[in-house]
Design a protein around this motif. Structure first.
Motif: not given
Lengths: 991, 208
Positions: A774, B72, A772, A780, A230, B76, A718
């Protein structure tokens, strides 16, 4: 990244470049010159540099090209050929794989062609911002090179900048030479060959004449992609190239191969025979021609057909018949028709011999011809009247190993590009007493139309002799990997001369092909894998007869080291082997030294001689036989044979190219698109409902490409280094490619194996995870998966089951378990099953030996988990229900994470020698385990007594030893506890 | 030749404050009245040219605001050089949420991260619940950049990104700054060519 090139002298660099470029071309084109240059303008100026960079290091890498002068040779052209300048865009650094280049321009050297150069004068250099050089250094002098396809003013014109004066000089010389040749040609030249280099910007790897490495093809695509997680997309361009290549292969397979009706079938008989240094003294016809598969697992015949002199007298070994053979060849077609060709006859014989020559000299000197010729003659003799239809195609010997390929004469022309190789792996890892020899060939079914050329398939055969002795299994696995690495076919193309002295890697750099760069690979030989069981067990299982022989032999095979090496991915990964139905092929002895089956009393019998194969999706391989030939008794090994049908699509090479080009046009430049790739997923939250060990739950995710550009996608983890999916989920497409407007359904399902069930049975039952998905160069997508696990009575420790307050499905939390001192004496589930069987199954034929009705099995399991009464009211009328109860009971025992008797006690169990000793051992068991053991053996005793069939006890003992005292064949270190001993232990309780 | 710098920027903030709209305005100069909620993290790039001709390429991760995906977010903002934390000036609760994002960034993100607090939906000032003074004061206390924007009208959008671009360290090579492999590195060479060719509609300096 251009450093390695820059360090080389001009001459060495262009030689190296030539070599690299040659590797990208088809064999019909030869590189004459190659030089590195930077593109600075094309005629229309769209991609021109606004200003020429200040220094060489400022030249953008994206402008780097290789300009090559190439000559194309047609067979009828003789040595003149047609010249062409090809401009190739290279990836960063010297290309390490075939993906990293694209052909940008191909300009034929015809009458109108011109190429001119100019040294950039120093004032120009200043004016355009190029660096001023304080000293004249040829390596830093810049030249411009202008290429024009035609004299016409509107013709394509290309200007490049180069610092490689040496390369430029040869380039110009070669162009001039090609142009002179061109001028000599009267008629206009056929330039269609150029299409391969100009039709599109670059080529997909599938068009290469060398098949890709099977090991790469067999890996799941997502395992080849760059590490990503991610927010860390990895190397997107690399991933797109990998996914695209796979997509093209799938399309070819699903659309082109599936729809290609004519499939050409090649029948191959593969054999392997360790001849123990003997000369051929027996008729080999059964090995070569006998398709009769012997009764399953029959014991080897003892000297049934000894040396037969009368057969040999008729063989080409005697001068008379060999003259006959020669005559018939000379007589040509007329004579051939006398021998009927049978459709079933093999087209190809591939015969592997080991220990052809055991003499010490053989290690040091090649004694090739004598023994090879003798065996070759014996093979033709064994073919009998069919011998005249065949001829030797190729052979390859290394000391005692010989690989011999014999072809049906009629098909000789279908085989081409035949290469052989060998590698030693024996003493000191190099000598040829162990190792491998191999042969590789292209097969193109000859089509009826003369003009159409069929796309060839590559066949590769390996004969290997691996390290001997029981305990050398690691060495055998290492030998396998060593052979894979070092067994290489020479292509005949090498670096013409040593390159720069400081570049060690380039010194004599022959271009080679490995054994996996093929469409189908057969691997045969004396692989020397043995059995991980004590010798007494092996002989005991081998000597069994009657009803339990088959299951005993299958049990024996579970301890085969090759099977285990494959299972544990230590060697021969992805190779297929037909199930073995023949007795071990090693080691036989003469009377005094032999046991009752003919096996040497000093060596543990084993399936040392094997035939395996692996192949790409471009071909189908079907094996129709696999067996040994016990009548051939001259050696301490029996010969092994296998029949294969290799089906290749008769694909027209041009049509194939065209099909792939069509795909390539759609996806060839996705990484350069300016469009934002856009995928739409139809769900961001997926509820799987409930799932259990027996009942997986499946959902699908609809993914659609709503953008304007082809789009690749992959699931990512992740964080780096963690699993992409939780252990309870699996997905059928981890990566893929969608064209604009296309959509696909990705199937996502729950999965629970025994180990996971054990874990989930004592965990929280609600599970959740955000997946996820992508999109390359894009978003994503988050997809949250939730599910509820249903606990099961299976795969729990007995002690835990005994502490359940009620049915396991009703357990809310582990805190609700009964305290240990309140545990029941035996798990309810076991007692329910035993009570039902005792009440209702006493007359059930085949109980514990035959599978039950699967629906009934499910119902019974569900009742055990929920505590509901069994719904079978008239069991006496439904014998299948009784069988189902038997099956559930065995499955319950099999699934226990720890056996009823702890594994640590197995060896002592195997050593007991009386009933009393056996019962004494039980005193060490926890009460719950003891109760389960006693009740289980008690009902087995009871049912065995009931049964009129006298051998029932032995069947129960065999089956329940595997369930109650299971072996772990994967514990490779030492042979397992004696199987015979464990069976004896169980027998004390049942009989 | 002008300098080229590349930075990773992450957008954080409560659901429906207009993070994706802000990015759409910045990258494509467009606005949708009805945008679906972002379920995931969208990746976009945009280049800003500074007065000294330095070009700053933003690799933007526009994250999902919903609470469900909060765990999550660290993936990022990890290695991000700058963060734009967005609140809705008509929802005082969204500023509270922004404060919690900022606390998390200060605690867990790269210590050198540049944080901009951005009050979006400035076109709806009639329904304002968060005063400029309150937000500005908070930003000053925490050492954040601050500005109000309207993704709908475009007001303040280029300005806030340009201000971030200016504040980012200009002397560090892009590769060292951008946090390893962040972003699709395979495109670098292509972009360079496109800029040389002067792709229309891109790379225009903001007029601040």
């Amino acid at each position: 990244m251009s450093q390695p090139f820059a360090l080389l002298s001009g001459r060495a660099m262009s030689d190296r470049l030539k070599l690299v470029v040659q590797g990208l071309l088809r064999p019909s084109e030869i590189v004459n010159a190659a030089t590195e240059a930077y593109i600075i303008s094309t005629q229309d100026g769209t991609s021109g540099l606004d200003n020429i960079p200040r220094a060489r290091s400022d030249l953008p890498h994206g402008r780097k090209r290789v300009v090559a002068v190439v000559t194309h040779f047609e067979p009828q052209d003789g040595d003149r050929g047609q010249g062409c300048v090809i401009v190739i865009k290279m990836a960063q650094g010297p290309p390490s794989s075939k993906h990293e280049y694209s052909f940008e321009r191909a300009i034929p050297i015809t009458d109108g062609f011109s190429m001119s150069m100019a040294q950039m004068p120093s004032n120009t250099v200043q004016a355009t911002g190029l660096p001023r050089y304080t000293q004249s250094n040829s390596a830093n002098t810049a030249f411009t090179l202008t290429i024009a396809a035609d004299k016409a003013p509107e013709a394509e014109r290309l200007t490049l900048l180069t610092y490689d004066s040496e390369g430029l000089r040869t380039t110009l010389t070669e162009c001039r030479r090609c142009k002179e040749i061109s001028a000599l040609q009267a008629e206009p030249q056929d330039l269609s060959w150029l299409a391969a280099y100009i039709e599109r910007p670059s080529r997909p790897a599938i068009l290469s004449s060398v098949p890709p490495d099977l090991r790469m093809l067999q890996k799941p695509v997502h395992t080849l992609l760059s590490p990503a997680s991610a927010g860390q997309p990895g190397d997107e361009a690399f991933d797109m190239a990998i996914i695209r290549e796979d997509w093209i292969r799938r399309r070819v397979r699903d659309q082109l191969l599936a729809s290609t009706a004519p499939r050409s079938s090649l029948r191959i008989r593969v054999g392997t025979f360790n001849v123990n240094g003997k000369m051929p003294t027996q008729d080999l016809s059964s090995w070569l021609r006998d398709d009769r598969i012997y009764e399953q697992f029959i014991p080897p015949l003892k000297e049934i057909s000894p040396l037969s002199l009368s057969d040999l007298a008729q063989s080409p070994l005697s001068t008379d018949t060999s003259n006959d053979a020669r005559d018939s060849i000379a007589a040509g077609a007329d004579d051939k028709t006398r021998v009927a060709e049978d459709q079933g006859d093999p087209d190809l014989f591939v015969l592997a011999f080991q220990e052809l020559d055991l003499s010490a000299e053989a290690l040091l000197y090649s004694t090739k011809t004598v023994r090879e010729d003798a065996w070759c003659a014996a093979v033709f003799a064994g073919l009998g009247e069919k011998a005249v239809l065949y001829e030797k195609l190729v052979s390859k010997q290394l000391v005692g190993m010989l690989l011999l390929v014999i072809v049906r004469k009629r098909l000789r022309e279908s085989f081409s590009d035949i290469r052989s190789a060998s590698v030693g792996a024996g003493i000191m890892g190099m000598m040829g007493n162990k190792g491998a020899t191999a042969v590789r060939m292209a097969y193109a079914p000859t089509s009826s139309e003369e003009a159409a050329s069929t796309r060839p398939s590559t066949l590769t055969f390996v004969n290997s002799h691996l390290a001997a002795f029981d305990e050398m299994v690691d060495r055998r696995n290492a030998d396998f990997h060593d052979i894979c690495k070092r067994l290489l076919f020479d292509t005949g193309m090498t670096g013409q001369e040593p390159l720069a002295p400081d570049d060690v890697s380039s010194e004599s750099n022959p271009i080679t092909l490995n054994i996996f760069e093929t469409d189908v690979l057969f691997w045969m030989g004396d692989l020397n894998y043995r059995l991980n069981l004590p010798e007494t067990d092996v002989r005991y299982l081998l000597s069994s007869s009657g009803k339990i022989r088959k299951s005993n032999m299958e049990l024996l095979l579970r301890f085969d080291q090759l099977y285990l090496a494959q299972y544990m991915q230590k060697a021969f990964e992805n190779f297929k082997e037909h199930p073995i139905r023949h007795a071990p092929s090693y080691r036989f002895a003469t009377d005094a030294m032999a046991d009752t089956l003919g096996y040497d009393t000093k060596r543990k019998p084993a399936w040392t001689d094997r035939i395996l194969h692996t192949h790409s999706a471009m071909v189908d391989v079907e094996q129709s036989s696999y067996g040994s030939h016990p009548d051939i008794s001259m050696s301490d090994h029996k010969p092994i044979s296998a029949n294969f049908d290799v089906r290749v699509a008769s694909l027209d090479a041009t049509a194939f190219d065209k099909f792939v080009q069509g795909l390539w046009r759609e996806v060839g430049s996705i990484e350069e698109s300016d469009e934002v790739p856009r995928l739409r997923v139809d769900a961001t939250f997926i509820d799987f409902g409930t799932f259990s060990y027996r009942k997986p739950s499946q959902r699908s995710l609809h993914v659609e490409n709503i953008g304007k550009t082809p789009c690749t996608y992959r699931f990512i983890a992740t964080t780096l280094g963690t699993n992409i999916f939780p252990e309870w989920l699996e997905v059928d497409q981890v990566s893929g490619l969608l064209l604009p407007g296309e959509s696909t359904d990705i199937n996502i399902s729950t999965r629970v194996d025994k180990a996971l069930a054990t874990k989930l049975n004592i965990s929280q039952t609600e599970v959740t995870r955000t997946l996820i998905l992508h999109t390359a160069m894009g978003k994503d997508h988050f997809i949250t998966a939730v599910a509820k696990y249903e606990r099961t009575s299976f795969a729990n420790n007995l002690s835990m089951l005994a502490r359940l307050p009620g049915p396991i499905r009703g357990l809310k939390s582990l805190n609700d378990l009964l305290p240990a001192d309140h545990a029941v004496t035996a798990p309810r589930e076991v007692m329910r099953l035993i009570n039902w069987l005792m009440t209702n199954a006493t007359n059930a034929e085949g109980l514990f030996l035959q599978a039950g009705d699967s629906k009934a099995v499910d119902t019974i399991c569900e009742c055990l988990d929920t505590g509901v009464e069994f719904p079978f009211h008239h069991p006496e009328k439904e014998p299948v229900v009784a069988l189902a109860f038997g099956e559930v009971f065995m499955r319950f025992l099999e699934m226990l994470p720890d056996p009823v008797i702890p594994v640590s006690m197995f060896s002592r169990c195997a050593e007991v020698s009386s009933k009393n000793q056996a019962f004494e051992l039980l005193e060490e068991l926890p009460a719950v385990n003891l109760n389960v053991w006693i009740s289980t053996t008690a009902i087995l005793h009871y049912f065995a007594q009931q049964d009129p069939v006298s051998s029932r006890i032995e069947q129960f003992v065999a089956v329940f030893t595997s369930v109650l005292l299971p072996d772990d064949p994967t514990a490779l270190a030492s042979p397992s506890t004696s199987l015979r001993g464990k069976r004896a232990f169980l027998r004390y309780f049942i009989s | 030749m002008s300098k080229q710098l590349q930075f990773k920027l992450v957008l954080l903030g409560e659901s429906a404050v207009g993070k994706s709209s802000l990015v759409l305005r910045f990258v494509k100069d467009q606005f949708d009245d009805y945008r679906e909620s972002t379920i995931g993290a969208a990746f976009l790039t945009q280049t800003v040219t500074l007065e000294d001709q330095t070009t700053v390429k933003f690799e933007i991760w526009d994250t999902a605001g919903q609470e469900r995906y909060k765990s999550l977010a660290p993936m990022y903002y990890r290695n991000a050089n700058c963060a734009v934390v967005v609140y809705d000036i008509t929802q005082s609760a969204s500023l509270e949420k922004a404060r919690s994002w900022i606390r998390e960034l200060q605690r867990q993100a790269d210590p050198s991260i540049i944080i901009a607090l951005c009050g979006n939906k400035a076109d709806l000032s009639a329904r304002r619940q968060v005063s400029q003074e309150e937000a500005k004061k908070y930003a000053d206390e925490e050492g954040l950049m601050w500005g109000e924007t309207s993704a709908k009208s475009g007001e303040g959008v280029q300005e806030i990104f340009a201000a971030i671009a200016k504040k980012l360290p200009q002397n560090t090579p892009a590769s060292a700054r951008a946090g390893g492999r962040a972003g699709p590195s395979g495109r670098t060479g292509v972009d360079l060519n496109k800029q040389a060719a002067g792709a229309p509609g891109q790379d225009e300096p903001c007029n601040c």
